[in-house]
Design a protein around this motif. Structure first.
Motif, short mmCIF file in Angstrom:
data_model
loop_
_atom_site.label_atom_id
_atom_site.label_comp_id
_atom_site.label_asym_id
_atom_site.label_seq_id
_atom_site.Cartn_x
_atom_site.Cartn_y
_atom_site.Cartn_z
N UNK A 176 0.84 -1.19 0.00
CA UNK A 176 0.00 0.00 0.00
C UNK A 176 0.88 1.25 0.00
N UNK A 177 0.45 2.24 -0.74
CA UNK A 177 1.08 3.56 -0.72
C UNK A 177 0.16 4.47 0.09
N UNK A 178 0.66 4.98 1.25
CA UNK A 178 -0.21 5.66 2.21
C UNK A 178 0.32 7.05 2.51
N UNK A 179 -0.58 8.03 2.48
CA UNK A 179 -0.27 9.41 2.85
C UNK A 179 -0.50 9.57 4.35
N UNK A 180 0.57 9.88 5.11
CA UNK A 180 0.45 10.09 6.56
C UNK A 180 0.83 11.52 6.93
N UNK A 181 0.62 12.46 5.99
CA UNK A 181 0.85 13.87 6.28
C UNK A 181 2.29 14.30 6.15
N UNK A 182 3.12 13.53 5.45
CA UNK A 182 4.52 13.89 5.24
C UNK A 182 4.73 14.35 3.80
N UNK A 183 5.97 14.74 3.49
CA UNK A 183 6.25 15.23 2.13
C UNK A 183 6.04 14.14 1.08
N UNK A 184 6.28 12.91 1.45
CA UNK A 184 6.12 11.80 0.50
C UNK A 184 5.34 10.69 1.18
N UNK A 185 4.55 9.92 0.42
CA UNK A 185 3.80 8.80 1.03
C UNK A 185 4.74 7.69 1.49
N UNK A 186 4.23 6.85 2.38
CA UNK A 186 5.01 5.70 2.88
C UNK A 186 4.53 4.42 2.21
#
Length: 310
Positions: A176-186
């Motif tokens: 999964x590619x997940x946006x956690x509020x950082x500059x790049x997704x994890x």
């Protein structure tokens, strides 16, 4: 010579004037305008690239500064512990016996005193060495308290799933590619059943301060929290409505900042996880204290109750 020579060769301007004397100036002005626009566009693109580069460098510098702060705090802690563990210097011994002048001692008494002196100093030295060995043990026992182990050390955040794909090597795993509020997704590697809903645009709760590791060749940078009654019945833990990527999940009874990265030796996750439960109302909690996104509500299981969180 006019300023068109700076934008295109004089030969071109002469050719245009020769071909169309009447409208040559308008044609040249048209070329000039487009040339200037092209130049400004190139400068703007270069400026945008430079700005993006600076943003990336600033992000790296911030991470380096945070790491240096952690290292400095660790060094201060070690120095404080070393100062506490170091033994206090032994008190000076004061000889209260009246000193006898050497010239008043008989030869026999002098020989006897000389024979006793080494033995006395040796026994005192042994006692002092014994005291130094016993000192740190007592202090160490008083300072041997176990570090705090509770849910506040977990960096739990709301994440939005941007994309889901099969693991290239393991059919039972997904990436999964997940946006956690950082500059790049994890990137997150999970082993979930086919019944588990993993939809693009959906929201989940992630443990973000686990150490990044490779799972069958793909690096996983976080852990998605799930509710489970069995291996076949698994649901993603759902944050409250209105949550945004990067929102912290906190616990009223367990304040404090999370670790920058969980240390595997302390096994914080393994020791906290058995107390992460979903109650009879479907609310996620730790020892009865709910998973809360401040100002937005509590995290819940979509349909399951009385189950574990893992």
């Amino acid at each position: 010579m006019d300023d068109t020579s700076n934008l295109f060769p004089p030969s071109l301007a002469a050719a245009v004037r020769k071909l169309d004397p009447d409208d040559s100036e308008q044609i040249l002005e048209y070329f000039k305008t487009h040339a200037l626009l092209s130049r400004e566009k190139a400068l703007l693109q270069a400026s945008v690239r430079e700005q993006k580069k600076l943003l990336v460098e600033n992000g790296k510098l911030k991470k380096d500064i945070e790491q240096l702060k952690v290292q400095l705090q660790d060094k201060k802690g070690r120095r404080t512990a070393k100062a506490l563990l170091s033994p206090a210097p032994p008190p000076p011994t004061v000889n209260t016996a009246p000193a006898t002048p050497v010239n008043q001692l008989s030869p026999a008494a002098g020989a006897t005193a000389a024979a006793r002196a080494p033995h006395s100093s040796t026994s005192q030295g042994r006692r002092r060495r014994g005291e130094r060995k016993a000192g740190p043990t007592t202090v160490a026992l008083s300072l041997g308290a176990e570090p705090r182990i509770d849910v506040s050390r977990l960096d739990l955040r709301v994440g939005r799933i941007l994309g889901v794909r099969r693991h290239p090597l393991v059919e039972s795993m997904s990436v999964q590619e997940v946006d956690v509020g950082e500059n790049a997704p994890r990137m997150v590697v999970s082993k979930l059943s086919e019944k588990t809903q993993l939809e693009e645009g959906g929201f989940a709760v992630l443990l973000c301060n686990v150490k990044a590791c490779k799972l069958k060749g793909v690096v996983s940078q976080a852990r998605i929290l799930c509710c489970s009654t069995s291996d076949d019945c698994i649901e993603l833990l759902a944050p409250p409505t209105g949550s945004a990527p990067g929102d912290r999940v906190t616990f009223l009874n367990h304040p404090g900042e999370p670790d920058r990265e969980l240390q595997s030796k302390q096994r914080v996750w393994e020791r906290v996880q058995p107390d992460l439960q979903v109650d009879c109302r479907g609310v996620a909690n730790y020892k009865g204290c709910g998973f809360e996104v401040k100002g937005k509500g509590l995290c819940r299981a979509p349909t399951l109750v009385n189950c574990t969180i893992k």
